[in-house]
Write an enzyme that holds these catalytic residues in place. Sequence first.
Site, PDB file in Angstrom:
ATOM      1  N   HIS A  87       7.372   5.506   1.011  1.00 36.87           N
ATOM      2  CA  HIS A  87       8.054   4.315   0.497  1.00 36.87           C
ATOM      3  C   HIS A  87       8.854   4.658  -0.755  1.00 36.87           C
ATOM      4  CE1 HIS A  87       4.383   2.412   2.433  1.00 36.87           C
ATOM      5  NE2 HIS A  87       5.373   1.756   3.017  1.00 36.87           N
ATOM      6  N   GLN A 139      12.542   7.365   8.810  1.00 36.27           N
ATOM      7  CA  GLN A 139      12.631   7.997  10.130  1.00 36.27           C
ATOM      8  C   GLN A 139      11.242   8.071  10.792  1.00 36.27           C
ATOM      9  OE1 GLN A 139      15.263   8.992  11.942  1.00 36.27           O
ATOM     10  NE2 GLN A 139      13.970   9.871  13.558  1.00 36.27           N
ATOM     11  N   LYS A 140      10.188   7.999   9.991  1.00 36.64           N
ATOM     12  CA  LYS A 140       8.818   8.026  10.534  1.00 36.64           C
ATOM     13  C   LYS A 140       8.644   6.971  11.636  1.00 36.64           C
ATOM     14  CE  LYS A 140       4.137   7.905  10.425  1.00 36.64           C
ATOM     15  NZ  LYS A 140       3.872   6.533  10.720  1.00 36.64           N
ATOM     16  N   ASP A 141       9.205   5.770  11.402  1.00 39.41           N
ATOM     17  CA  ASP A 141       9.185   4.728  12.428  1.00 39.41           C
ATOM     18  C   ASP A 141      10.539   4.763  13.141  1.00 39.41           C
ATOM     19  OD1 ASP A 141       6.566   3.535  11.956  1.00 39.41           O
ATOM     20  OD2 ASP A 141       7.388   3.043   9.996  1.00 39.41           O
ATOM     21  N   TYR A 191       0.861  -1.192   0.000  1.00 39.22           N
ATOM     22  CA  TYR A 191       0.000   0.000   0.000  1.00 39.22           C
ATOM     23  C   TYR A 191       0.901   1.246   0.000  1.00 39.22           C
ATOM     24  CZ  TYR A 191      -4.588   2.022  -0.033  1.00 39.22           C
ATOM     25  OH  TYR A 191      -5.740   2.663  -0.431  1.00 39.22           O
ATOM     26  N   ARG A 249      -1.743   3.911   7.014  1.00 39.15           N
ATOM     27  CA  ARG A 249      -2.925   3.950   7.900  1.00 39.15           C
ATOM     28  C   ARG A 249      -3.704   5.257   7.780  1.00 39.15           C
ATOM     29  NH1 ARG A 249       0.620   0.588  11.438  1.00 39.15           N
ATOM     30  NH2 ARG A 249      -0.484  -1.387  11.705  1.00 39.15           N
ATOM     31  N   SER A 252       1.534   7.759   5.817  1.00 40.90           N
ATOM     32  CA  SER A 252       1.400   6.435   6.421  1.00 40.90           C
ATOM     33  C   SER A 252       0.282   5.705   5.697  1.00 40.90           C
ATOM     34  CB  SER A 252       1.030   6.582   7.904  1.00 40.90           C
ATOM     35  OG  SER A 252       0.500   5.375   8.403  1.00 40.90           O
TER      36      SER A 252
HETATM   37  O1  PAF Z   1       8.031  -0.535   8.319  1.00 41.32           O
HETATM   38  C1  PAF Z   1       7.410  -1.502   7.814  1.00 41.32           C
HETATM   39  O2  PAF Z   1       6.692  -1.357   6.835  1.00 41.32           O
HETATM   40  C2  PAF Z   1       7.531  -2.876   8.448  1.00 41.32           C
HETATM   41  O3  PAF Z   1       7.639  -2.791   9.826  1.00 41.32           O
HETATM   42  C3  PAF Z   1       8.687  -3.706   7.850  1.00 41.32           C
HETATM   43  C4  PAF Z   1      10.030  -3.060   8.126  1.00 41.32           C
HETATM   44  C5  PAF Z   1       8.487  -3.867   6.357  1.00 41.32           C
HETATM   45  C6  PAF Z   1       8.689  -5.104   8.484  1.00 41.32           C
HETATM   46  O4  PAF Z   1       7.504  -5.772   8.259  1.00 41.32           O
END
Ligand code: PAF
Length: 293
Positions: free
Chosen positions: A34, A145-147, A29, A184, A182
């Site tokens: 990404h 960096q978001k996560d 998604y 989500r 995101s």
């Molecule tokens: O950040 C994500 O999308 C997920 O946590 C990852 C790194 C692909 C692992 O499933």
Amino acid sequence: MRVVTTLEDLRRARAALPEPVGFVPTMGYLHEGHLALVRCARRENASVVVSIFVNPTQFGPDEDLATYPRDLERDLALLEAEGVDLVWTPTPEVMYPPGFQTWVTVEELTRELEGAYRPGHFRGVTTVVTKLLAAVQPQRAYFGQKDAQQARVIIQMVRDLNLPVEIVVCPTVREPDGLAMSSRNTYLNPEERRAATVLYRALQAAKQAYDAGERDAERLRAIMREVLAQEPLARVQYVSCADPDTLRELEGPVERALLSMAVFVGSTRLIDNLLLGVEGGVYPRYRPPGLTP
Ligand code: PAF
């Protein structure tokens, strides 16, 4: 662009790719966040591999695994347009065959922040990322960096396990009004979407105070809480001003700090962060000793 599902096909296709290989693991998604990782990988490597796998083990029992948005056809079209060489779309059976019982756990870092509210989440992430890295064998892997905690935990894991891969962290990509991209965000209705900007506004308020000389950790947390409290649709889970390395909550004067939060807007849980006092506002890339640039 080749698309493969089995491990056998992945290994064969991977072996034929020109080196170095950059790898972007995703749950699909795809959005601009990404694609920014893919573009960074494209710039730095001869080949780019992307995985798309909604990893069941990183979702808690009450979380959104069943409803997590998916659109493989659109994802593949986007990746093709970015010049990706190889896409791996493993099935749950490929990643977790019957009898699966081996897990990768990073201990202290995963007790903080997200880890405190999502038990088991990081065990799922570190296990799947280890398996993806072992299969793809990239020279570099790219995370957002978001996560922030995920990025920090993965750097720790790569260090602790002496994995031969460079970890590159790329800046958070935001909508024009500041909302961090995101998958989500798609859950938000129009009113919630408007309210969701409060996370960025809270972070910015704390950053402005920091830039103006405010250094007290509790005051920075209070500034974020004050902004969040003004949004009736927002329900705060945590607000943090933590050490970027240990992820432990800071007290007193701070120089480097990870400001972060988890906030429910309606029933959607959103996270966001800012890294203060760190060049570029992202975790520096981690290159294991002895790996050639
Ligand atoms: O950040 C994500 O999308 C997920 O946590 C990852 C790194 C692909 C692992 O499933």
